[in-house]
Design a protein around this motif. Structure first.
Motif, mmCIF file in Angstrom:
data_model
loop_
_atom_site.group_PDB
_atom_site.id
_atom_site.type_symbol
_atom_site.label_atom_id
_atom_site.label_comp_id
_atom_site.label_asym_id
_atom_site.label_seq_id
_atom_site.Cartn_x
_atom_site.Cartn_y
_atom_site.Cartn_z
ATOM 1 N N ILE A 27 0.703 -0.980 -0.491
ATOM 2 C CA ILE A 27 -0.262 0.112 -0.116
ATOM 3 C C ILE A 27 0.706 0.798 -0.138
ATOM 4 N N ALA A 28 1.282 1.806 -1.323
ATOM 5 C CA ALA A 28 1.562 3.229 -0.937
ATOM 6 C C ALA A 28 0.934 4.376 -0.694
ATOM 7 N N ASP A 76 0.305 -2.056 -5.582
ATOM 8 C CA ASP A 76 -0.606 -2.305 -5.337
ATOM 9 C C ASP A 76 -2.293 -1.357 -5.022
ATOM 10 N N ALA A 77 -2.203 -1.058 -4.328
ATOM 11 C CA ALA A 77 -3.387 -0.117 -3.073
ATOM 12 C C ALA A 77 -2.548 1.450 -2.921
ATOM 13 N N VAL A 78 -3.207 2.501 -3.163
ATOM 14 C CA VAL A 78 -2.582 3.627 -2.351
ATOM 15 C C VAL A 78 -3.808 3.983 -1.232
ATOM 16 N N MET A 79 -2.602 4.648 0.103
ATOM 17 C CA MET A 79 -3.064 5.638 0.601
ATOM 18 C C MET A 79 -3.308 6.898 0.677
ATOM 19 N N TYR A 120 -7.790 1.569 -3.288
ATOM 20 C CA TYR A 120 -7.627 2.921 -2.365
ATOM 21 C C TYR A 120 -8.455 3.072 -1.272
ATOM 22 N N GLY A 121 -7.319 3.439 -0.264
ATOM 23 C CA GLY A 121 -7.867 4.066 1.261
ATOM 24 C C GLY A 121 -7.838 5.140 2.081
ATOM 25 N N VAL A 122 -8.066 5.718 2.923
ATOM 26 C CA VAL A 122 -7.932 7.064 3.928
ATOM 27 C C VAL A 122 -7.018 6.557 5.104
ATOM 28 N N ASN A 123 -6.978 8.096 5.617
ATOM 29 C CA ASN A 123 -6.253 7.697 6.948
ATOM 30 C C ASN A 123 -5.918 9.570 7.214
ATOM 31 N N ASP A 136 -16.097 6.547 -1.644
ATOM 32 C CA ASP A 136 -15.548 5.127 -1.396
ATOM 33 C C ASP A 136 -14.232 4.149 -1.080
ATOM 34 N N ALA A 137 -12.810 4.872 -0.359
ATOM 35 C CA ALA A 137 -12.686 4.132 0.563
ATOM 36 C C ALA A 137 -12.514 2.855 0.431
ATOM 37 N N CYS A 138 -11.742 1.554 0.156
ATOM 38 C CA CYS A 138 -11.810 0.272 0.268
ATOM 39 C C CYS A 138 -11.421 -0.246 2.141
ATOM 40 N N PHE A 139 -10.399 0.835 2.972
ATOM 41 C CA PHE A 139 -9.378 0.561 3.987
ATOM 42 C C PHE A 139 -9.404 2.105 4.621
ATOM 43 N N VAL A 140 -9.117 1.845 6.158
ATOM 44 C CA VAL A 140 -8.594 3.309 6.769
ATOM 45 C C VAL A 140 -7.588 2.647 7.300
#
Length: 273
Positions: free
Chosen positions: A15-16, A55-58, A94-97, A113-117
């Motif tokens: 996760i980048a 693979d994914a971005v946060m 993608y996710g958020v923090n 619509d992020a899939c993770f935090v």
């Protein structure tokens, strides 16, 4: 097989971090450049990460320094605008923090619509930001209230720039966090962004909770990525993708590509797809 395969389409996932510039209301916000400059930099960094093969971005408000533990509405609104502007370009998970506010992170996740935090969901700490308290029971209830049940929760159990007030070691923290909260993943960090996660600590955490996804959360670099991924289920990577590996710089696509090429070789060597 973990949820990583379902949500991020691979095991040993990377996760980048897409670090947003200081935002309206932040001490270092560039008022002359305004939101257009923030969006331009975010778009450039995101595309460098995506095209580099992560693979994914946060998305995080990394430059909202010094951080708040009760984040202002204007910060969440600005982050939502940035991600909304970029969203048509996004082709990976993608996710958020929202640093450091668990409820606001979930609010933003639902809005975009992020899939993770990733957040500090549990514990009480003495930190650079003062006394840092959490209320995971309220946060999880808030998650259900706003319809974020499907948002994966990455629990950072070694907060940067903070220390647990109680005398508890990492093993007991990991064990009780999993028992009480059923997190989707645990994140194990160094002292600050870019500081290597201690391999011995990482191993102890994974050995303690073998059925829970564990991420190396800071300091994963080209030189140590094989060791870190041999111990953890994935890595959250930010600073090493920046030009010259410097936290304050913007993303260098060639560094991203070189790193991800090594990750792909490692996956092949250990038969992970």
């Amino acid at each position: 097989m973990t949820w990583l395969k379902d949500k991020l389409f691979t095991e040993k996932a990377v996760i980048a971090m897409c670090h947003l510039d200081a935002l309206p209301g932040d001490p270092h916000f560039d008022k002359a450049g305004g939101m257009e400059k923030v969006i331009r930099h975010a778009r450039e960094d995101f595309l460098a990460l995506q095209e580099g093969g992560v693979d994914a971005v946060m998305f995080s408000n990394e430059f909202s320094l010094p951080y708040l533990t009760n984040v202002k509405t204007e910060t969440v609104a600005a982050m939502a605008r940035v991600i909304g502007e970029i969203k048509p370009l996004i082709e990976i998970p993608y996710g958020v923090n929202v640093l450091w506010d668990a409820k606001k992170s979930l609010d933003l996740a639902v809005a975009v619509d992020a899939c993770f935090v990733r957040e500090i969901f549990t514990g009480v700490y003495g930190s650079d930001f003062g006394l840092w308290d959490t209320n995971v029971g309220e946060t999880i209830r808030h998650q259900r209230y706003i319809g974020a049940e499907n948002v994966k929760l990455l629990f950072n159990i070694v907060p940067e720039a903070a220390a647990y007030l109680g005398e508890r070691d990492i093993v007991s923290i990991a064990k009780s966090t999993v028992f009480n909260n059923r997190p989707d993943a645990l994140c194990v960090s160094g002292l600050t962004a870019g500081t290597e996660t201690d391999a011995a600590v990482l191993k102890r955490v994974k050995d303690t909770v073998p059925d829970t996804v564990v991420f190396a959360n800071t300091g994963v670099r080209l030189e140590n990525v094989r060791e870190q991924l041999s111990l953890a289920d994935g890595a959250v990577v930010g600073t090493t993708f920046k030009k010259d590996g410097i936290f304050e710089n913007h993303v260098d696509k060639q560094r991203v590509k070189a790193f991800m090429d090594e990750v792909k070789k490692f996956r092949k060597d250990v038969n992970v797809c």
